[in-house]
Design a protein around this motif. Structure first.
Motif, PDB file in Angstrom:
ATOM      1  N   ARG A  17       0.860  -1.191   0.000  1.00  0.00           N
ATOM      2  CA  ARG A  17       0.000   0.000   0.000  1.00  0.00           C
ATOM      3  C   ARG A  17       0.886   1.227   0.000  1.00  0.00           C
ATOM      4  O   ARG A  17       1.175   1.794   1.042  1.00  0.00           O
ATOM      5  N   GLU A  19       2.154   5.082  -0.776  1.00  0.00           N
ATOM      6  CA  GLU A  19       1.526   6.392  -0.641  1.00  0.00           C
ATOM      7  C   GLU A  19       0.857   6.802  -1.943  1.00  0.00           C
ATOM      8  O   GLU A  19       1.326   6.473  -3.023  1.00  0.00           O
ATOM      9  N   ASP A  20      -0.257   7.474  -1.865  1.00  0.00           N
ATOM     10  CA  ASP A  20      -0.982   7.920  -3.039  1.00  0.00           C
ATOM     11  C   ASP A  20      -0.039   8.627  -4.004  1.00  0.00           C
ATOM     12  O   ASP A  20       0.716   9.515  -3.633  1.00  0.00           O
ATOM     13  N   GLU A  23      -0.300  12.409  -4.350  1.00  0.00           N
ATOM     14  CA  GLU A  23       0.219  13.087  -3.165  1.00  0.00           C
ATOM     15  C   GLU A  23       1.738  13.082  -3.168  1.00  0.00           C
ATOM     16  O   GLU A  23       2.387  14.064  -2.800  1.00  0.00           O
ATOM     17  N   GLU A 107       1.156   3.495 -13.627  1.00  0.00           N
ATOM     18  CA  GLU A 107       0.464   4.006 -12.445  1.00  0.00           C
ATOM     19  C   GLU A 107      -0.078   5.413 -12.694  1.00  0.00           C
ATOM     20  O   GLU A 107      -1.195   5.747 -12.282  1.00  0.00           O
ATOM     21  N   ALA A 111      -3.780   6.788 -12.506  1.00  0.00           N
ATOM     22  CA  ALA A 111      -4.120   7.827 -11.534  1.00  0.00           C
ATOM     23  C   ALA A 111      -4.742   9.052 -12.184  1.00  0.00           C
ATOM     24  O   ALA A 111      -5.670   9.659 -11.638  1.00  0.00           O
ATOM     25  N   THR A 428      -0.467  17.913 -10.303  1.00  0.00           N
ATOM     26  CA  THR A 428      -1.004  16.818 -11.107  1.00  0.00           C
ATOM     27  C   THR A 428      -1.972  17.331 -12.173  1.00  0.00           C
ATOM     28  O   THR A 428      -2.055  16.775 -13.269  1.00  0.00           O
TER      29      THR A 428
END
Length: 461
Positions: A17, A19-20, A23, A107, A111, A428
């Motif tokens: 898991r 970190e986002d 973020e 990824e 995202a 982002t």
């Protein structure tokens, strides 16, 4: 729930898991990663486990120095309390999830809802595929027998004809060899005059009298009405085919298909304003936008080269480390950077390279330099995509007009993007704005076109 299930649950909650990603891009430590490995902090959950007490406890039911007497103070064992040493002498262990640029690109696609599909440009090699091509010459062992037979048969069918039907023309009243030949060719029969002449001579020899004396039909029209012409294919089905006359020109030899393999390569020229107005906060925003895009394009292409240009009133090329770390100073003339960009791109022909030009600054520029010099130069540069990122925290400056002028000049062009970043939360969005601008219809040659589009269908944040 057993120990195995517990361990799996903790493993999923911790090691995998990370970190986002958004973020991490906006606020994480980008400096801990390299060009080939991206290190993203992960949340670690300590797994529960039994541990043995390693301290020497003496015998069962005994004190360390024998049976203690009532009132005797108990000395703490080493490690029970605070020990000597200055606080913070050693750092704690931090765990990271490492991914290569290819995984990072996947990824980020997920995202941000991107789907960049680069195409190959430069031919790196030609390879031989299956034996699906044919040529008129080659080794005898590669003779395509099926094709050889088909060509011979096709020519045979095209030149064969119902000879009995043509001979009947010789029995038309008053017709000579030339008349029969003209009639046959008019009927689409592939017969030669020599064949008609030979047939007439043969008939005369067999009967011992001229063909003219053998009149059977009043006219060719009467012949057509009285005799049915048999198609060649029907006759072959009835009588069969003893042989097919082949010619050398019927030969075809199998050759492997030649396949061009194209390398999906890209050159990215990053440009940064290093004038006196570019303070630390603005420089950090530039790094947060450019660094993930470098990783992303590295992961998307087979080969990626990056060139870095900084400028104040003049421009010069630097390496990556200096690009993000150089201190600010001097005035601003953005066109100086684009002049250098044009020179650098001469090393990368557009017919062989996908090309990106990304510039960033606080939108402050000298006088009419943007309108008179930068925009015309951008129009002359062949590139898949050009972008300008305005890094202007707060409400910006009154003379920060460069981004607005570029945006006004190019409108909704699909090979020029303008993005604005005033705080880390905008990073982002800026990356998406840039990478989603390029489409197959703009800015690139047909063999180097790429596609970037939204796939999630929702609002981008």
């Amino acid at each position: 729930m057993g120990l195995t299930e517990d361990r799996e649950r903790f493993r999923e909650a911790g090691e995998t898991r990370r970190e986002d990603l958004a973020e991490f891009i906006s606020r994480g430590d980008l400096g801990g990663s390299g060009a080939d490995r991206i290190r993203i902090p992960v949340k670690i959950v300590d797994l529960p486990a039994f541990e043995y007490d390693q301290r020497s406890a003496g015998g069962v039911g005994q004190g360390g120095d024998g049976q203690p007497q009532p009132g005797q103070p108990v000395e703490p064992e080493p490690g029970d309390g605070d020990e000597d040493g200055e606080p913070g002498e050693e750092g704690g262990d931090h765990e990271y999830y490492e991914m290569d640029p290819e995984e990072f690109a996947r990824e980020l696609d997920e995202a941000l809802g991107l789907d960049l599909e680069p195409k190959g440009k430069q031919v790196v090699e030609e390879v031989e595929g299956d034996f699906t091509d044919t040529a008129r010459a080659g080794p005898r062992g590669t003779l395509d027998v099926d094709e050889f037979f088909k060509r011979g048969l096709k020519r045979h069918l095209a030149t064969d004809f119902d000879d009995a039907y043509v001979r009947e023309g010789l029995f038309v009243a008053g017709a000579d060899v030339d008349d029969v030949f003209a009639w046959a060719r008019g009927e689409g029969i592939p017969v030669s005059r020599a064949w008609v002449a030979d047939a007439a001579a043969t008939l005369a020899d067999e009967r011992g009298e001229p063909v003219a004396a053998l009149d059977r039909w009043e006219s060719f029209e009467a012949l057509d009405d009285g005799v049915d012409r048999e198609p060649v294919t029907q006759r072959i089905r009835r009588e069969g085919l003893d042989s097919v006359p082949f010619r050398r020109e019927d030969e075809r030899f199998r050759h492997p298909e030649v396949i061009e393999e194209r390398e999906r390569n890209v050159v990215v020229v990053n440009v940064r304003d290093a004038s006196g107005s570019m303070r630390e906060t603005k420089r950090e925003l530039v790094e947060r936008v450019f660094t993930p895009m470098d990783w992303y394009l590295t992961g998307k292409y087979d080969a990626a080269e990056f060139r870095y240009v900084v400028h104040d009133a003049e421009a010069w090329e630097v390496d990556r480390e200096e690009f993000f770390g150089i201190q600010s100073g001097g005035g601003t003339r953005i066109s100086s950077a684009y002049e250098l960009v044009e020179e650098l791109l001469e090393e990368y022909p557009y017919s062989e390279w996908n090309r990106y030009v990304f510039a960033a600054g606080d939108s402050e520029n000298a006088g009419s330099d943007t309108r008179d010099n930068v925009i015309p130069t951008m129009e002359s540069i062949d590139a898949n995509l050009q972008a300008y990122v305005e890094t202007q925290p707060g409400d910006g400056a009154a003379n920060a007009r460069h981004a607005d002028e570029v945006e006004s000049a190019f409108g909704d062009a699909d090979d020029v993007a303008v993005a604005r970043v005033s705080e880390p939360d905008d990073v982002t969005d800026a990356i998406y704005e840039i990478l989603s601008t390029e489409s197959s219809g703009g800015g690139s040659a047909p063999d180097g076109a790429t596609v970037a589009r939204r796939t999630d269908g929702g609002e981008h944040r």
